[in-house]
Every structure is written in structure tokens, then in C-alpha cells.
Design an enzyme around this catalytic site. Structure first.
Site, mmCIF file in Angstrom:
data_model
loop_
_atom_site.group_PDB
_atom_site.id
_atom_site.type_symbol
_atom_site.label_atom_id
_atom_site.label_comp_id
_atom_site.label_asym_id
_atom_site.label_seq_id
_atom_site.Cartn_x
_atom_site.Cartn_y
_atom_site.Cartn_z
ATOM 1 N N THR A 58 -10.434 -7.337 -5.686
ATOM 2 C CA THR A 58 -11.616 -7.469 -6.452
ATOM 3 C C THR A 58 -12.172 -6.096 -6.340
ATOM 4 O OG1 THR A 58 -12.856 -8.196 -4.181
ATOM 5 C CG2 THR A 58 -12.258 -9.856 -5.777
ATOM 6 N N GLU A 59 -11.872 -5.118 -5.418
ATOM 7 C CA GLU A 59 -12.311 -3.900 -5.423
ATOM 8 C C GLU A 59 -11.720 -2.656 -6.391
ATOM 9 O OE1 GLU A 59 -11.684 -5.607 -2.584
ATOM 10 O OE2 GLU A 59 -14.054 -6.234 -2.798
ATOM 11 N N ASN A 60 -10.440 -3.287 -6.845
ATOM 12 C CA ASN A 60 -9.653 -2.196 -7.396
ATOM 13 C C ASN A 60 -9.916 -1.925 -8.855
ATOM 14 O OD1 ASN A 60 -6.543 -3.219 -5.691
ATOM 15 N ND2 ASN A 60 -7.699 -1.819 -5.519
ATOM 16 N N TRP A 61 -10.876 -2.666 -9.363
ATOM 17 C CA TRP A 61 -11.396 -2.361 -10.624
ATOM 18 C C TRP A 61 -12.160 -1.296 -10.798
ATOM 19 C CZ3 TRP A 61 -9.368 -5.568 -14.318
ATOM 20 C CH2 TRP A 61 -9.164 -7.115 -13.743
ATOM 21 N N ASP A 120 0.648 -1.262 0.004
ATOM 22 C CA ASP A 120 -0.008 0.047 -0.115
ATOM 23 C C ASP A 120 0.828 1.234 0.230
ATOM 24 O OD1 ASP A 120 -2.398 1.454 -0.030
ATOM 25 O OD2 ASP A 120 -2.709 1.203 2.285
ATOM 26 N N ARG A 131 0.307 7.605 -2.870
ATOM 27 C CA ARG A 131 0.652 8.717 -2.102
ATOM 28 C C ARG A 131 2.339 8.863 -2.440
ATOM 29 N NH1 ARG A 131 -1.102 6.097 3.164
ATOM 30 N NH2 ARG A 131 -1.884 4.620 1.790
ATOM 31 N N GLU A 163 -0.046 -12.543 12.934
ATOM 32 C CA GLU A 163 0.435 -11.534 13.747
ATOM 33 C C GLU A 163 0.594 -10.437 12.684
ATOM 34 O OE1 GLU A 163 1.596 -11.255 16.983
ATOM 35 O OE2 GLU A 163 0.940 -13.454 17.159
ATOM 36 N N ARG A 213 -5.414 -1.739 8.686
ATOM 37 C CA ARG A 213 -6.380 -2.581 8.289
ATOM 38 C C ARG A 213 -6.140 -3.636 7.469
ATOM 39 N NH1 ARG A 213 -7.910 2.653 6.216
ATOM 40 N NH2 ARG A 213 -7.276 2.724 4.144
ATOM 41 N N LEU A 214 -7.072 -4.840 7.173
ATOM 42 C CA LEU A 214 -6.908 -5.857 6.472
ATOM 43 C C LEU A 214 -7.401 -5.877 5.060
ATOM 44 C CD1 LEU A 214 -5.280 -8.514 6.961
ATOM 45 C CD2 LEU A 214 -7.504 -9.564 7.759
HETATM 46 C C1 FPP Z 1 -2.076 0.075 -3.293
HETATM 47 O O1 FPP Z 1 -1.456 1.395 -3.173
HETATM 48 C C2 FPP Z 1 -1.381 -0.608 -4.571
HETATM 49 C C3 FPP Z 1 -2.147 -1.225 -5.517
HETATM 50 C C4 FPP Z 1 -3.601 -1.276 -5.434
HETATM 51 C C5 FPP Z 1 -1.621 -1.960 -6.817
HETATM 52 C C6 FPP Z 1 -0.315 -2.600 -6.186
HETATM 53 C C7 FPP Z 1 0.160 -2.970 -7.292
HETATM 54 C C8 FPP Z 1 1.674 -3.269 -7.471
HETATM 55 C C9 FPP Z 1 2.540 -2.828 -6.472
HETATM 56 C C10 FPP Z 1 2.090 -3.692 -8.716
HETATM 57 C C11 FPP Z 1 2.328 -5.232 -8.676
HETATM 58 C C12 FPP Z 1 3.058 -5.551 -9.839
HETATM 59 C C13 FPP Z 1 3.358 -6.938 -9.774
HETATM 60 C C14 FPP Z 1 4.202 -7.036 -10.863
HETATM 61 C C15 FPP Z 1 2.962 -7.949 -9.014
HETATM 62 P P1 FPP Z 1 -2.737 2.473 -3.528
HETATM 63 O O2 FPP Z 1 -2.431 2.752 -4.955
HETATM 64 O O3 FPP Z 1 -3.806 2.164 -2.850
HETATM 65 O O4 FPP Z 1 -1.741 3.639 -2.837
HETATM 66 P P2 FPP Z 1 -2.414 4.921 -1.955
HETATM 67 O O5 FPP Z 1 -3.097 4.247 -0.868
HETATM 68 O O6 FPP Z 1 -1.154 5.561 -1.579
HETATM 69 O O7 FPP Z 1 -3.403 5.592 -2.976
#
Ligand code: FPP
Length: 238
Positions: A65-68, A19, A23, A205, A192-193
């Protein structure tokens, strides 16, 4: 890290919630997609380090599943990162890492889907480490899907209510055959999870840190592992 001290207290299965990419990019006046690109580079570095340390199972939450619901250009940028990573994966096969994808593959573009299936097949028998990538994954979705399978088996006469145990149900989840998560690491100051492996984390843990994922270093993992080694896990006992 002094491995001789830590080895017997290493977690078997570590989950990473990657995460803070957005940011990290915003702080630098960059598009969010560049935060994900940097996040993907950190993911590869940390996965390699886990193999060096001798951790046997690692799971990274790459896409929920929510990231779409995110803007199309951001979703596309993440899909392009997946596509490129999956091309590169022979490198991991050479290291005898088994790669497993958690989540429904159906919504991904065909190039990604085909590569996921191919990689799972090619690395199936490797056991130096198991790397799981949660892609289009949701913990509730995982449990609902398992419940549907159980009902299906019951309707075909293969399953009675008394056959359903925790062990048996675990085998219906995407993580079939994998051990539960011992340690969840979530950077970026969120506590959070977020629907990550909710069944499998029942006794995990948790380690939280303010570092944004693209800034996460091997030293940050060392810190998490040291803290884990000092925890007293009781699994509900005394
Ligand atoms: C959460 O950060 C991150 C994601 C939703 C995507 C994570 C994906 C990658 C790190 C790329 C993975 C790539 C491979 C090759 C496995 P956020 O965008 O929610 O960050 P924010 O909370 O600061 O906005």
C-alpha cells in the site's frame, strides 16, 4: 534437494518478500524498472519450483500500500509487468494452481482489475497449489478492513463481542480460509516484515539472506527450506 527427506518437514505456506530489485539494477547501471522485470522473471521461476516441490500455499509481496509513493515511471513499469503477467496466467491455470490476490483492487487500472477478477474466478476450484499475490497490500490495512467488517456485522445485529475469536477474525482477512504463514523468506539483507501479512505471520519462522531478489535461485530456496526443516517450532509451548 532430497525430497524424500524433506517432504514431511516442508512448510505448508511460504511467504516471499521480493526485495532488492532496485539495488540489483543500480549495481549494473540499469534503470530500476529493469530490476523489477528481472524480479518478475525470478518470481515465476520460484513459483514453478514451489509447485514441483509440493508446497501448497505461497504468497509473494509484489506491491505494498506504500509503494504508490514511488516515482510514477517506476510504478507504471511495475503495473505493466502485472498486466503482462496476468495475460500469461492461463499457463498456471493449466497447472491447476489457484490464484488469489490479496489487497484492495480498486486503485489498479481497469485492465489489471478485470484480469485479476477473471483469474480468481477461473482458478477458484484448483487445488494443486494456491498462489497468492499481495498487490496493494498492507498488513495493518488488512486488519483495519477486517475490523470495519466486524463492526458492520455487529451494527446489523449479526455479531456480538463474544463471537469474535481469533479464528472468526481470521476469516475477515484477505487470506480467508488460508493457513497461517510458516516461513517468511526475505532476501537483500533487510531484516524486517514491512507490513507483510503481520497477523498471519504471528508464529512464522524467518529466513533472511543477502542475495538480491533478482539473483535468488532455486538453490537459495532449498537452503531456506533446509534451515526451516531444522527449526524447532513450539508455538508458545515447551
Ligand atoms: C522491492 O524491491 C520490490 C518491489 C517494490 C516490487 C516487486 C515487484 C516485482 C518483483 C514484480 C512482480 C511482478 C509480478 C508479475 C508479480 P525494491 O525496489 O524496494 O528494491 P531496493 O530495496 O533494492 O530498492
Amino acid at each position: 534437494m532430497d525430497l524424500s527427506v524433506q517432504k514431511d518437514k516442508l512448510p505448508v505456506h511460504v511467504g516471499f518478500i521480493m526485495d532488492g530489485n532496485g539495488r540489483w539494477a543500480k549495481k549494473r547501471g540499469l534503470p530500476r524498472s529493469l530490476g523489477h522485470k528481472e524480479g518478475a522473471a525470478v518470481f515465476k521461476k520460484i513459483a514453478d519450483y514451489c509447485l514441483d516441490l509440493g508446497i501448497k500455499y505461497i504468497t509473494f509481496y509484489a506491491f505494498s500500500t506504500e509503494n504508490w509513493k514511488r516515482p510514477a515511471d517506476e510504478v507504471n513499469a511495475i503495473m505493466d509487468l502485472f498486466d503482462a503477467y496476468l495475460d500469461d496466467v492461463g499457463k498456471y491455470a493449466a497447472k491447476k494452481t489457484r490464484i488469489v490476490f490479496l489487497g484492495d483492487k480498486a486503485p489498479f487500472r481497469k485492465s489489471i482489475r478485470d484480469k485479476m477478477i477473471d483469474i480468481e474466478n477461473k482458478t477458484r476450484d484448483f487445488d494443486a497449489m494456491t498462489l497468492m499475490l499481495a498487490m496493494n497490500y498492507g498488513g495493518r490495512d488488512d486488519i483495519v478492513r477486517a475490523a470495519k467488517k466486524a463492526v458492520q456485522l455487529a451494527s446489523e445485529g449479526y455479531l456480538k463481542p463474544e463471537d469474535i475469536t481469533e479464528d472468526m477474525f481470521s476469516k475477515l482477512l484477505y487470506t480467508e480460509g488460508m493457513p497461517d504463514v510458516d516461513l517468511v523468506i526475505r532476501p537483500s539483507g533487510e531484516y524486517r516484515l514491512s507490513n507483510f501479512l503481520i497477523w498471519q505471520c504471528a508464529y512464522a519462522e524467518y529466513y533472511f539472506s543477502d542475495v538480491l531478489w533478482p539473483d535468488f535461485k532455486t538453490a537459495d530456496l532449498d537452503k531456506a527450506l533446509e534451515e526451516y526443516a531444522s527449526r524447532n517450532r513450539r508455538f508458545g509451548g515447551v
